[in-house]
Design an enzyme around this catalytic site. Sequence first.
Site: not given
Length: 260
Positions: A151, A164
């Site tokens: 990501s 995350y």
Amino acid sequence: MSQTGGAMGQELAGKTALVTGASSGLGARFARVLADAGANVALAARRGDRLAKLADEIGARGVRAIAVPLDVLEPRSIGAALDRVGQGLGPVDILINNAGISREKWITDFDEADYDAVMDTNLKGAFLVAQAVGRRMIADKRSGKIVNIASVLGSSVIPMLSVYAMAKGGLLQMTKAMAIEWARHDIQVNAIAPGYIRTEINDAFFRSDAGQKLTARLLRRRVGEPEDLDGALQLLVGPASRFITGSVVTVDDGQSLRGL
Ligand SMILES: NC(=O)c1ccc[n+]([C@@H]2O[C@H](COP(=O)([O-])OP(=O)(O)OC[C@H]3O[C@@H](n4cnc5c(N)ncnc54)[C@H](OP(=O)(O)O)[C@@H]3O)[C@@H](O)[C@H]2O)c1
């Protein structure tokens, strides 16, 4: 005519690809793109009903597709899944290490169970799947390509997605670590770092007021669609990436240029 409009022709004909997190979102799209390039595809996740439906759809495209139950939080299910892929399609040539979850919470509100769920799914689970696939490729003396789905939050941070971001940062380091150890086995390990792409992981958010506001702040005032990752995927799994390993391909429409 390929249904995903793929630009690859049949360059992956005869290859076996394993996609984790194939029951929705990006993983389902990746599986369709790989199939349209000729690969036989193993679809892995926990929700078997969805995988079976997708396997039927992909099987109708002229390649073989199988649904493989997998919970990356259960290390024993990983070996069992690879055995099933081996029996059903043959050894894995391409791994798309895509299963992931997010939890939006302030750091002060994170409890240990949520911390473990995010880290264990996104980082430890991805490690164990890639390790198991890599071990088999090395034992069989077969080259391979591994693509980790990271990501843009692997290298930047925003409030409420701390753990995350920590896990995805680890995944980028894992990509380089595996690339350096496995180069001599002709196993390439790369990552895709997507920006905001509309899937089930964030669909409700992007329909909310906060989501609309965030979209308006993005460089090009839009979020991506799963097909916006097709080109990066096709590059990293195909012959054009012969000289690429340990790299991260960012696909974010410039979202991270001025902060997310
Ligand atoms: N969408 C975005 O904006 C975006 C941006 C950057 C990165 N990513 C990354 O892209 C990947 C896919 O995300 P997505 O947007 O497609 O989300 P999604 O639609 O929620 O899909 C996540 C997938 O992961 C699987 N999964 C979750 N926990 C699992 C477990 N314990 N074992 C096996 N599979 C598991 C889910 O399947 P089951 O529930 O059936 O197991 C599902 O297929 C994730 O790694 C995510 O972090 C997404």
